[in-house]
Structure formats: structure tokens, C-alpha cells
Design an enzyme around this catalytic site. Structure first.
Site, PDB file in Angstrom:
ATOM      1  N   TYR A  65       1.795 -12.287   9.722  1.00  0.00           N
ATOM      2  CA  TYR A  65       2.832 -11.275   9.876  1.00  0.00           C
ATOM      3  C   TYR A  65       2.315 -10.094  10.689  1.00  0.00           C
ATOM      4  O   TYR A  65       1.370  -9.412  10.278  1.00  0.00           O
ATOM      5  CB  TYR A  65       3.323 -10.780   8.519  1.00  0.00           C
ATOM      6  CG  TYR A  65       4.096 -11.796   7.711  1.00  0.00           C
ATOM      7  CD1 TYR A  65       4.691 -12.908   8.312  1.00  0.00           C
ATOM      8  CD2 TYR A  65       4.250 -11.643   6.339  1.00  0.00           C
ATOM      9  CE1 TYR A  65       5.398 -13.828   7.566  1.00  0.00           C
ATOM     10  CE2 TYR A  65       4.966 -12.562   5.586  1.00  0.00           C
ATOM     11  CZ  TYR A  65       5.539 -13.656   6.204  1.00  0.00           C
ATOM     12  OH  TYR A  65       6.241 -14.571   5.451  1.00  0.00           O
ATOM     13  N   HIS A 134       0.789 -21.674   4.471  1.00  0.00           N
ATOM     14  CA  HIS A 134       2.100 -21.250   4.977  1.00  0.00           C
ATOM     15  C   HIS A 134       2.985 -22.453   5.309  1.00  0.00           C
ATOM     16  O   HIS A 134       4.195 -22.432   5.107  1.00  0.00           O
ATOM     17  CB  HIS A 134       1.898 -20.388   6.232  1.00  0.00           C
ATOM     18  CG  HIS A 134       2.939 -19.343   6.419  1.00  0.00           C
ATOM     19  ND1 HIS A 134       2.674 -18.107   6.950  1.00  0.00           N
ATOM     20  CD2 HIS A 134       4.254 -19.339   6.147  1.00  0.00           C
ATOM     21  CE1 HIS A 134       3.788 -17.396   7.003  1.00  0.00           C
ATOM     22  NE2 HIS A 134       4.759 -18.127   6.525  1.00  0.00           N
ATOM     23  N   SER A 213      13.997 -15.110   2.313  1.00  0.00           N
ATOM     24  CA  SER A 213      15.283 -14.914   2.998  1.00  0.00           C
ATOM     25  C   SER A 213      16.452 -15.076   2.029  1.00  0.00           C
ATOM     26  O   SER A 213      17.420 -15.797   2.306  1.00  0.00           O
ATOM     27  CB  SER A 213      15.427 -15.871   4.177  1.00  0.00           C
ATOM     28  OG  SER A 213      14.485 -15.584   5.174  1.00  0.00           O
TER      29      SER A 213
END
Length: 347
Positions: A65, A134, A213
Site C-alpha cells: 500500500y 496478499h 471493500s
């Protein structure tokens, strides 16, 4: 539906291995510019501190990120001003940046260890509470990746192991090496694929779900509907946010907005409340760069919905009426494919 002006953030067990987190987490990636311009560290730290003071203790990051591991560095600075023992840090590894802004997945044991050491250093901590690949590297047996993660647990460098965007088969194989505490997947009113096989499997094995999300990349917060997308936002390339798809999806947003008025709350609050009511083992991690949105998201914890309410909300956003693929920046349904060879947006 009932609400209360005094929001208390409950604490719940994430999985069955002992990790306890706040009922609502915080996705930190947006502070470093995943969907919008990155915040200066001072501003990002202010958001993180406000989240903590309001009762959120579960913070989700990744070494991918932001530019040059920006997000972990920012969190590390914030942790110097907060009580570390009261905070649960989740972070992820596994992406290698390629030319052209793309990424590939890597899960070799030596890379696992190298990434963990880097995250520990940037975060300024002695251990990571929850550590995830990830994405799953199918060129490496998941047993090898998990074996190294298990060693890191034994060494005290990580406390719990998670998986992100993994298939049911991969989850079972990984769990056979070491218990999995959480699986992180995209989950919201308009992305419900995991209800078919991932959620039932996780409940069978006692694994928690971390829902990223949860507002549909901000759609249910009004992105591209009541506010325009920044020109530089990667969402301008998301099929659900563009052209005819967006116009059709706006109808779903408007339906939910009408329901929100009925329940005396905002549209994003209703979307989050629906997700929170899918089970105490599901922890949404909405992110935001604005404290007012953070406070609004917390209000969703006070909404009480009946089974009839939940059906009404689900029916307002039928998944078969959502236009556009869920996440074009991943291999389609990557948790079914068990890998993402290359992507332009690690989330």
C-alpha cells in the site's frame, strides 16, 4: 430498527485461535492513495488516532500500500503515539512490483521471511498480530508458504496467520499445516460470491472473515453517484463505475438510499449494518480519509435489523442486477483460481 447516540464498539473473537478485535476494523490502504490522493502522514495519523479513540483497534495494511511501503511507515508512526498492546495490526505480503505498474505474486519461504522482517521494521513492532499472503502463489505449494509462516509464529514474530483471496481447496490445505485465523475477501451488498463456498468452509473450520471493500469500493458511500470520481482514481477504470454499467448501478444505489431514509440512517450505514448482521465472525474493514466518514461508519454498529429487514435490503440490491465484474484489477474470482499472477491494484 433501533439506534443509539452513544456508540460502543464491541470486541469479538476473530476465528477460534484467540485473536480478539473490534467489531468494526479499519482498512488503512486508502490513507496511502489506493483510490484517491495519499494523505500526508500527519493527516493520516490523525485519522488512525481518532479511529482508535472511538473504539476501533483492528487496523489492516499491506507492504504494497502506497509508494515505498508508505502505509506501514505511516502506521508505525501512529503506533508510537498509541498503546501498542491494545491494537491489533494486520498486514500482508506477497506482491513484487514489475515494470508498467503491475505486480506479480511471490510466496517462497525466503520471500515470506524477508517481507515479514521488513514489515516489522517499518511498523516498529516486535510482532504482527495477523499476517496474510496478499494473494496465493500457485507456483509454490501453499504448504511451503504456510510452513514458513508457522516458523514465524513459533519465533514470536507473528501471532496469527491469515489468507487473502484463497480458494476453498487452498484454505483446507493451508489449515492442515497450521490453523488459519482469518480469510480476507471482498464482501459487500454487491459482491457476495463468497457466500457460496468460502463462508461455509470458514465456519466449518472456525476461521473468521475479514471483509474488505464492504462499501463496494466506496460505491455505497456515494462515489461516482453523489460525488464524482477524481480523474486520477483507479476506479475510473472499474467497469462498475463507468459508462452504462454505472448508470444501471445507480438505480441500485437509489433503491438503497430510499431504504436508508426508511430506517433513518445513511446509505453507507445501511450497507455496513447489513454486512455486520451476516454474522459476528465477519469483520468489515471500511477505510476512509475523512474523520466525518469514520464517525458515520461507526453509527452502523447501532443499527438493529430483523430478518425481514435484511431480506428487504438484500432484495434492493440483487447481485444478478449488478452490472460489471466485481474487481477487474484481480484475476476474475481469484479466490476460486487461488492466485493472481499479475494485477494493477493490490487491495
Amino acid at each position: 430498527m433501533e439506534s443509539s447516540p452513544q456508540i460502543q464498539v464491541p470486541r469479538v473473537k476473530l476465528g477460534t485461535q484467540g485473536l480478539e478485535v473490534s467489531r468494526l476494523g479499519f482498512g488503512c490502504g486508502g490513507l496511502s492513495g489506493i483510490l484517491n490522493a495519499p494523505l500526508p502522514h500527519e493527516e493520516g495519523i490523525s485519522v488512525l488516532k481518532e479511529a482508535f479513540y472511538k473504539g476501533i483497534t483492528f487496523f489492516d495494511s499491506s507492504d504494497s500500500y502506497g509508494d515505498n511501503n508508505d502505509n506501514e511507515i505511516m502506521i508505525g508512526k501512529a503506533l508510537k503515539q498509541l498503546p501498542r498492546e491494545q491494537i491489533q495490526i494486520a498486514t500482508k505480503f506477497g506482491f513484487v512490483k514489475l515494470e508498467g505498474g503491475q505486480f506479480e505474486v511471490k510466496g517462497t519461504p525466503d520471500f515470506v521471511r524477508k517481507c515479514c522482517e521488513g514489515s516489522l521494521r517499518r511498523l516498529g513492532v516486535e510482532y504482527i498480530d495477523l499476517y496474510y499472503p496478499h494473494r496465493v502463489d500457485i507456483s509454490v505449494p501453499i504448504e511451503d508458504t504456510m510452513g514458513e509462516l508457522k516458523k514465524l509464529v513459533e519465533e514470536g514474530k507473528i501471532r496469527y496467520i491469515g489468507l487473502s483471496e484463497a480458494s476453498a481447496d487452498t484454505i483446507r490445505r493451508a489449515y492442515a499445516v497450521h490453523p488459519i485465523t482469518a480469510v480476507q475477501m471482498e464482501y459487500s451488498l454487491w459482491t457476495r460470491d463468497i457466500e457460496e463456498d468460502i463462508i461455509p468452509l470458514c465456519r466449518e473450520l472456525g476461521i473468521g472473515i475479514v471483509a474488505y471493500s464492504p462499501l463496494g469500493h466506496g460505491f455505497f458511500g456515494g462515489k461516482a453517484v453523489v460525488e464524482s470520481l477524481p480523474a486520477e482514481s483507479i476506479l475510473t477504470r472499474h467497469p462498475r463505475f463507468s459508462g452504462e454499467n454505472l448508470e444501471k448501478n445507480k438505480l441500485l444505489y437509489n433503491r438503497l438510499t430510499m431504504l436508508a431514509a426508511k430506517y433513518s440512517c445513511s446509505t453507507p450505514q445501511l450497507a455496513l449494518a447489513w454486512l455486520l448482521h451476516q454474522g459476528d465472525d465477519i469483520i468489515p474493514i471500511p477505510g476512509t480519509t475523512k474523520i466525518r466518514n469514520l464517525l458515520s461508519n461507526l453509527e452502523s454498529l447501532a443499527l438493529k435489523l430483523s430478518k425481514e429487514d435484511l431480506k428487504e435490503i438484500s432484495d434492493a440490491v440483487p447481485v444478478n442486477e449488478v452490472n460489471g465484474v466485481p474487481n477487474p484489477f484481480l484475476s476474475k474470482y481469484s479466490y476460486k483460481l487461488a492466485t493472481t499472477p499479475a494485477t494493477q491494484l493490490p487491495v
